[in-house]
Design an enzyme around this catalytic site. Sequence first.
Site, PDB file in Angstrom:
ATOM      1  N   TRP A  43      14.162  13.522   6.192  1.00 12.95           N
ATOM      2  CA  TRP A  43      15.038  12.907   5.316  1.00 12.95           C
ATOM      3  C   TRP A  43      14.248  12.821   3.956  1.00 12.95           C
ATOM      4  CZ3 TRP A  43      14.769   7.990   2.999  1.00 12.95           C
ATOM      5  CH2 TRP A  43      13.589   7.177   3.334  1.00 12.95           C
ATOM      6  N   LYS A  46       6.174 -15.573   3.916  1.00  9.62           N
ATOM      7  CA  LYS A  46       7.299 -15.555   4.376  1.00  9.62           C
ATOM      8  C   LYS A  46       7.200 -16.073   6.092  1.00  9.62           C
ATOM      9  CE  LYS A  46      10.409 -13.361   1.564  1.00  9.62           C
ATOM     10  NZ  LYS A  46      11.411 -14.354   1.539  1.00  9.62           N
ATOM     11  N   HIS A  87       1.444   5.277  -2.036  1.00  9.36           N
ATOM     12  CA  HIS A  87       0.840   4.967  -0.970  1.00  9.36           C
ATOM     13  C   HIS A  87       1.311   6.107   0.200  1.00  9.36           C
ATOM     14  CE1 HIS A  87       3.344   1.544  -0.062  1.00  9.36           C
ATOM     15  NE2 HIS A  87       3.859   2.547   0.574  1.00  9.36           N
ATOM     16  N   HIS A  88       2.301   6.550  -0.151  1.00  6.22           N
ATOM     17  CA  HIS A  88       2.955   7.557   0.994  1.00  6.22           C
ATOM     18  C   HIS A  88       2.349   8.927   0.594  1.00  6.22           C
ATOM     19  CE1 HIS A  88       6.426   4.912   2.182  1.00  6.22           C
ATOM     20  NE2 HIS A  88       6.086   4.460   0.852  1.00  6.22           N
ATOM     21  N   HIS A 123      10.166   3.859  -1.814  1.00  7.80           N
ATOM     22  CA  HIS A 123       9.454   2.457  -1.528  1.00  7.80           C
ATOM     23  C   HIS A 123      10.274   1.264  -1.755  1.00  7.80           C
ATOM     24  CE1 HIS A 123       6.468   0.752   0.777  1.00  7.80           C
ATOM     25  NE2 HIS A 123       6.589  -0.377   0.068  1.00  7.80           N
ATOM     26  N   ARG A 154       3.645  13.887  13.654  1.00  7.18           N
ATOM     27  CA  ARG A 154       5.062  13.453  13.757  1.00  7.18           C
ATOM     28  C   ARG A 154       5.843  14.760  13.314  1.00  7.18           C
ATOM     29  NH1 ARG A 154       6.562  10.613   8.030  1.00  7.18           N
ATOM     30  NH2 ARG A 154       8.667  10.439   8.835  1.00  7.18           N
ATOM     31  N   ASP A 168      36.676 -14.522  -3.079  1.00 10.25           N
ATOM     32  CA  ASP A 168      36.376 -12.968  -3.062  1.00 10.25           C
ATOM     33  C   ASP A 168      35.096 -12.384  -3.589  1.00 10.25           C
ATOM     34  OD1 ASP A 168      36.720 -10.299  -2.162  1.00 10.25           O
ATOM     35  OD2 ASP A 168      38.622 -10.866  -1.441  1.00 10.25           O
ATOM     36  N   TYR A 173      12.371  -1.859   1.111  1.00  6.04           N
ATOM     37  CA  TYR A 173      12.584  -3.166   0.873  1.00  6.04           C
ATOM     38  C   TYR A 173      13.876  -3.433   0.702  1.00  6.04           C
ATOM     39  CZ  TYR A 173       7.462  -3.554   0.408  1.00  6.04           C
ATOM     40  OH  TYR A 173       6.119  -3.356   0.809  1.00  6.04           O
ATOM     41  N   SER A 183      15.820 -16.460   7.412  1.00  8.64           N
ATOM     42  CA  SER A 183      15.675 -17.797   6.953  1.00  8.64           C
ATOM     43  C   SER A 183      16.993 -18.881   7.164  1.00  8.64           C
ATOM     44  CB  SER A 183      15.444 -17.856   5.390  1.00  8.64           C
ATOM     45  OG  SER A 183      14.326 -16.825   5.142  1.00  8.64           O
ATOM     46  N   SER A 235      28.297   4.711  -3.443  1.00  8.14           N
ATOM     47  CA  SER A 235      28.705   3.599  -2.715  1.00  8.14           C
ATOM     48  C   SER A 235      27.750   2.439  -2.905  1.00  8.14           C
ATOM     49  CB  SER A 235      29.028   4.222  -1.254  1.00  8.14           C
ATOM     50  OG  SER A 235      28.997   3.229  -0.468  1.00  8.14           O
ATOM     51  N   SER A 236      26.654   2.722  -2.589  1.00  7.69           N
ATOM     52  CA  SER A 236      25.756   1.809  -2.640  1.00  7.69           C
ATOM     53  C   SER A 236      25.573   0.973  -4.121  1.00  7.69           C
ATOM     54  CB  SER A 236      24.070   2.147  -2.514  1.00  7.69           C
ATOM     55  OG  SER A 236      24.085   2.685  -1.133  1.00  7.69           O
ATOM     56  N   HIS A 243      19.079  12.263  11.849  1.00 10.99           N
ATOM     57  CA  HIS A 243      18.696  10.868  12.510  1.00 10.99           C
ATOM     58  C   HIS A 243      18.426   9.998  11.374  1.00 10.99           C
ATOM     59  CE1 HIS A 243      17.331   7.702  14.707  1.00 10.99           C
ATOM     60  NE2 HIS A 243      15.941   7.847  14.395  1.00 10.99           N
ATOM     61  N   THR A 273       4.386 -11.440   1.751  1.00  8.65           N
ATOM     62  CA  THR A 273       5.267 -11.298   3.331  1.00  8.65           C
ATOM     63  C   THR A 273       4.494 -12.136   4.167  1.00  8.65           C
ATOM     64  OG1 THR A 273       5.135  -8.841   2.686  1.00  8.65           O
ATOM     65  CG2 THR A 273       5.814  -9.478   4.836  1.00  8.65           C
ATOM     66  N   GLU A 324      13.192   1.381  -1.610  1.00  9.50           N
ATOM     67  CA  GLU A 324      14.371   1.520  -0.702  1.00  9.50           C
ATOM     68  C   GLU A 324      13.923   0.790   0.712  1.00  9.50           C
ATOM     69  OE1 GLU A 324      17.345   2.635  -0.347  1.00  9.50           O
ATOM     70  OE2 GLU A 324      17.494   3.096   1.630  1.00  9.50           O
TER      71      GLU A 324
END
Lengths: 529, 376, 193
Positions: free
Chosen positions: A144, A334, A305-306, A256, A453, A108, A260, A271, A172-173, A79, A331, A258
Site C-alpha cells: 500500500w 491523553k 522515521h519510516h 505520517h 513482513r 445539517d 494520525y 473522550s 472524497s476525503s 488489504h 499522547t 495520515e
Amino acid sequence: MSTISDVHSDHEEHHHAPRGLMRWVLTTNHKDIGSMYLWFSFAMFIVGGAMAMIIRAELFQPGLQLVEPNFFNQMTTVHGLIMVFGAVMPAFTGLANWLVPMMIGAPDMALPRMNNWSFWILPFAFSILLASLFMEGGGPNFGWTFYAPLSTKYSPDSTALFVFAIHIMGISSIMGAINVIVTIMNLRAPGMTYMKLPLFVWTWFITAFLLIAVMPVLAGAVTMVLTDKYFGTSFFDAAGGGDPVLFQHIFWFFGHPEVYIMILPSFGIISAIVPAFSRKPLFGYSSMVYATASIAGLSFVVWAHHMFTTGMPVEAELFFMFCTMLISVPTGVKVFNWVATMWKGSLTFETPMLFAIAFIVLFTIGGFSGLMLAITPVDFQYHDTYFVVAHFHYVLVTGAIFSIMAAAYYWLPKWSGRMYDEGLGRLHFWCSLVSVNVLFFPMHFLGLGGMPRRIPDYALQFADVNAIVSIGGFAFGLSQFIFLYLVIKCIRSGEPAPAKPWEGAEGLEWDNLPSPAPYHSFTTPPEIK
Amino acid sequence: MGRWIQLLVLTFFSPHLFAQEMSFNLRPGVTAISEQVYGLHMTIFYICCAIGVLVFGAMFWSIYHHRKSKGAVPAQFHESTKVEIIWTIIPFIILIGMAIPATKTLLAMEDPSDADITIQVTGSQWKWHYKYFDQDLEFYSVMASDWDEVNGKLEKRKNYLLEVDHPLVLPIGKKVRFLMTSEDVIHSWWVPDFAVKKDANPGFINEAWTIIDKPGIYRGQCAELCGKDHGFMPIVVIAKPQAEYDAWLAEKEAAYLAKQAQELELVAMTMQQDELMSLGEKVYEKSCAACHQVNGLGLPGVFPALKDSPIALGDVTKHIEVVVNGEPGTAMQAFGKQLGLKELAAVITYERNAWGNDTGDLVQAKDVVAVQNAAQ
Amino acid sequence: MLGHRRLVVRLLLVVVAMFGFGYALVPLYDVFCKVTGINGKTAKTASEVSMATDEQRIVTVEFISYVPQGLNWKFGPKVNRVKVHPGETLQVDFSASNFTARRGTVQAVPSVSPGLAANHLKKVSCFCFEQQTLAPGEQQDMPLFFYVAPELPEDINTLTLAYTLFAVEGAELNESETAQTRADGEVSNDAAL
C-alpha cells in the site's frame, strides 16, 4: 446563519423526498449520508478482512499452499488500501456526518450536496480498485506504500487504475474534510464557543485540517507515479536524474499525518465514552485539545522515521528520532487524562466502555512499540519485520477500529432509537478482545525473531507462531459477524431506547434530542448553557 | 479432552517439531554494535513495561474499586494544572533518559574509520551479487532451497528459505564495509546478527559496516518488498578466522580465474543435443522458471510465455541477445553475467526445443560469445 | 465569520497549494540533498579548481562502476583507488566500450558515500556532465578531473564515488530505426540523439 435556508422544512421534504433507492442516491441529509458511510465502511471492512483471511490462510503453514506469491502481494496491498481508505477513514467520516451537526447544534452539514457527492464517488473508487485485481497481470502488488520503482517501471499494467482509484478516494476525503471544517466554523449554535465543543468535534476539526493538508500530497505522489510509468517523466528514476528515495519522502510526508488522521477521531470518541460511563466530567479538557493539536503539528516533522534504513545522514536520523519520541508526550497526556477521568468515578461496563477500556490498554501497547520503533539504532532491527506489522495493527485495529466499534455501540441507540442486545455486545467484545490479541500479539515475537513482513512463505522456525496467529485471525474475522447480527437485530427488533440511555452521557445529542434523532434536528438552534 | 489437544498439536505443529528454535526476542548477535542494540532494545522495553504497569495498574485499580456496583459515588474534579504539568514533564525526562543511550549507539554506528575489506552488495530481482572490491572475485548468491520444497513436493530441510548456493564469506575481527546498490527495485540487505539493515537503492550507493566477533553462519533475508519473490532472496554470511578466510579467498580466486580460462576453451567445443537439453532443463528450472514457469507458460500479463513465443521461435541471435543482455525496463535480467557459456547455450537450446517449440536449433557456446562481442 | 462560499474557496486554495507543495518537494529535496548530502548526490556542474592544497592530509578516493542488466557495455575506472591531498586536482580515466551492434548513448549517474562527503568531492570536468555516445565496438577513455575540498570533515578518510551507467531512453527508442538505416550504410544517428 444563512444556512438555515438551505434546509427544507419538514413539509417540503415529505412532498419531494424520493422513495426507495433514489432516496439514498439523492439524499443530502447528514444522517442518511452518515449511515451510508458507516455501512459502506463495514462492507469494506469485510472485503479487506476477507483478503486478510487469504493472507493468514497462506501463512498458516510454511510453503506455498493456496496462492502464488504475486497474488499474495496483491492481497497484502489491497488489504492495506481497503482498510485504510475504505474501512477506517469512511467510518470516521460517517461518524462525523452523524454526530458533528448534532453535537454543535447545527441542522445539517454546511454543504449537503457536496456531502452526497463525497460519499457516492467512493463506491466507484473501490470498484475500480477491486476490478483491477481481475485484470490480466493482476492488481496493485507493490504494497500500500507503493514504493517506486516497484510501482513504476516494474508494476502491472493495472497501475493506472490504482492511481485513478486513489485520486477519487482523495477527492472524497478532501470534500468530506472541507465539509467538516465549514460546518464546525460556521454552523455552531449561538453560544457554542470553540472551547465548549465536545472533544469528538475538536479532534475531527484538527483531523480535517490534516486531511486537506496531506491528501493533495498523496494525489501528487500518485500522479508522479502515473507520469513516471506512462509518460516518460523520471521523478523517481535515477537514470533520468530522479531519485527513488524521493518517493518515500513524498509518500511519508503524506503517510505520517495520515496515521494520525486515523487515530485523532478515536481520541475524541474515547473522550466522550470514558466520562459517560465514569459518570464524571472529562479530566483536563483543554489539555486534551492542546495535546491533539500538538500531535497534529508534530506529525509533519516525523515522516522520515519510516525511512531510517534508506541511508540518511546521522543528523537527520537524530532529528527525526527526537521528534518522534516527543510525540509520546502529548499522547501520554491523553492516556493519563482518561485514567484520571476514571479515577474516583462511578464506573459501569457496558459494551462501549469495554471497547473504550480495551482501546486505552491496547492502543497504549501500540504506542509503546511505536516508541521502540522510534529509536533509530533498534529500528534497524525492527524495520520491515512483523514487529512493525504488530505495531500498526495494535494502533489501527485495537486503536482505530475498536474506537469505531465503541462509537457504534455508544450512539447506536441515538441513531436507531433502539437498544442493542447487551449480552451479544459483550460476547462480541470478549471474542474480539481475545482473538485480536492471539492474532497480533505473537507478531511481536515473529518480528523480533527475524521474520520480514510481506513474505508469502517463511522459514520453519516461525511455523508454530504463525499457525497461532492465523487461528487468531480467523477467530477475529468470524467475531465481527456477531456485530453485524447485533446491529441488524437492534435495528429490527431492539427495545425502544430513551433519549438518554446512558446515565452519565452529556452533550446536545443526548440532552436536546429524542431517540432516534429526528430526520431534521436543530432546525432552530438549541440554547447552550 | 487430552486426546483432542494431542490431536490438535499433532495436526498443526508436528512437522515443525524438529525445526530450528525460534527466538522470541531480538538476538544479541555477534558484533559489538548488535550487542549494544540489543541492550538498548531491552532498556527501552523495560522502561515501557514499567510505565505500562504504573498506568494500567492505576486504571485497573480504579476499575476494581471505583465501580458503581460497589457503590462508588463519582467525584467531580476535572482539572488540575499541577498534575497536568507533572505528567507532561515526567515523560519528557524519561524520554531524555532513553534518548541518551540511543544517540550514543547511533553515533557508534557512524564510524567513518577505514575499513579492512570492502564488499559491493548488489540486489536484483531476486538474488544478491557480491563483489570483493580488492580481489578478482564476484558471484551471485541465489536461494538454494528447492522450489519443490516450497510447493510441498519435497520435505522442507532445516534451513528452508534461509540457504543460498554461494554464501558471502568474511573474516572475523576485521572491519568490513558494505556498499549497497540495486539493479532494479529497492532491496534491503539485512543480517540480524550484525544489526545491519540497509536499503539497496537503484542508482545510488549506501554504506554499512560490521566487525564480526565470532565465526559462524549467519542468515538474513531481503527486508524490502521487491516484487514476486521477495520472500525468496535470503542472505547467508559465513564468518571464518582470518587464516581460513585467506585460504578460502585464494581457492576461490583461483577457481574464478580457472573458470574464465575454461570458458575460453568452451568456445571451440560443440555439444550434442541430449547434453544441451538435459543441462538446459536444469538451468531453466533454477534461473528461469521462477518467472516463466516450469511449463513455459509464464504468468499472463506479468511474465511472458516462452512456449510459442516469437522470441523462442524466431531469430536465434535475437533470442541469445535477450537472454544474455536482458530486456531493459522489464524484469528480464541479463543472464550473461550470471551463467557460464555452457549453461547459456544449453538453456537457450532448451527454450527453443521444449514444450513443443520445435525449432531444432542447437545453440553452442561460440554463438553466445558471438553475441557478447557483437560489435567486433 | 466568513460565509460558506469564501471559506470553501480558501480551503480549496489550501488543497491546490498542498498539491503544488507535493511537486515542490521535488526541487526542495534536491536542495535538501545538497545541504545534507542525502544519497551522495554530487553537483551536476563543474567546479572551479581549488586554490589551496592541504599537504598534511591524505584522503583515499575509491571508484566503483555499475552497468545494469540489459546494457552490453563495459565500463569502469582504470584504477580502483587513488590517494590525494585535499585540494589537489587529479585525473582519473574511465573506460567505456560498447559491445552491442548498435550505436548507443548512455548517461553516468554518480553517487558518493558517505553522503556527507558528496559536497566535498568537486568535479572540475566530468564525462558525467553530459551523455556519451559510442559507435558499435567503440572503446573510449572518459576523463574525470576532480579534487577533494579541503573542508572535508576531519573524520572522513575514505570516500567512494560510484557511477551507474544508464542507457538514455530516447536513444533506445531509435534502435529499430538504426537497424533499418544500417543497411543503407552508416547514416548519422546524431540527429536522433
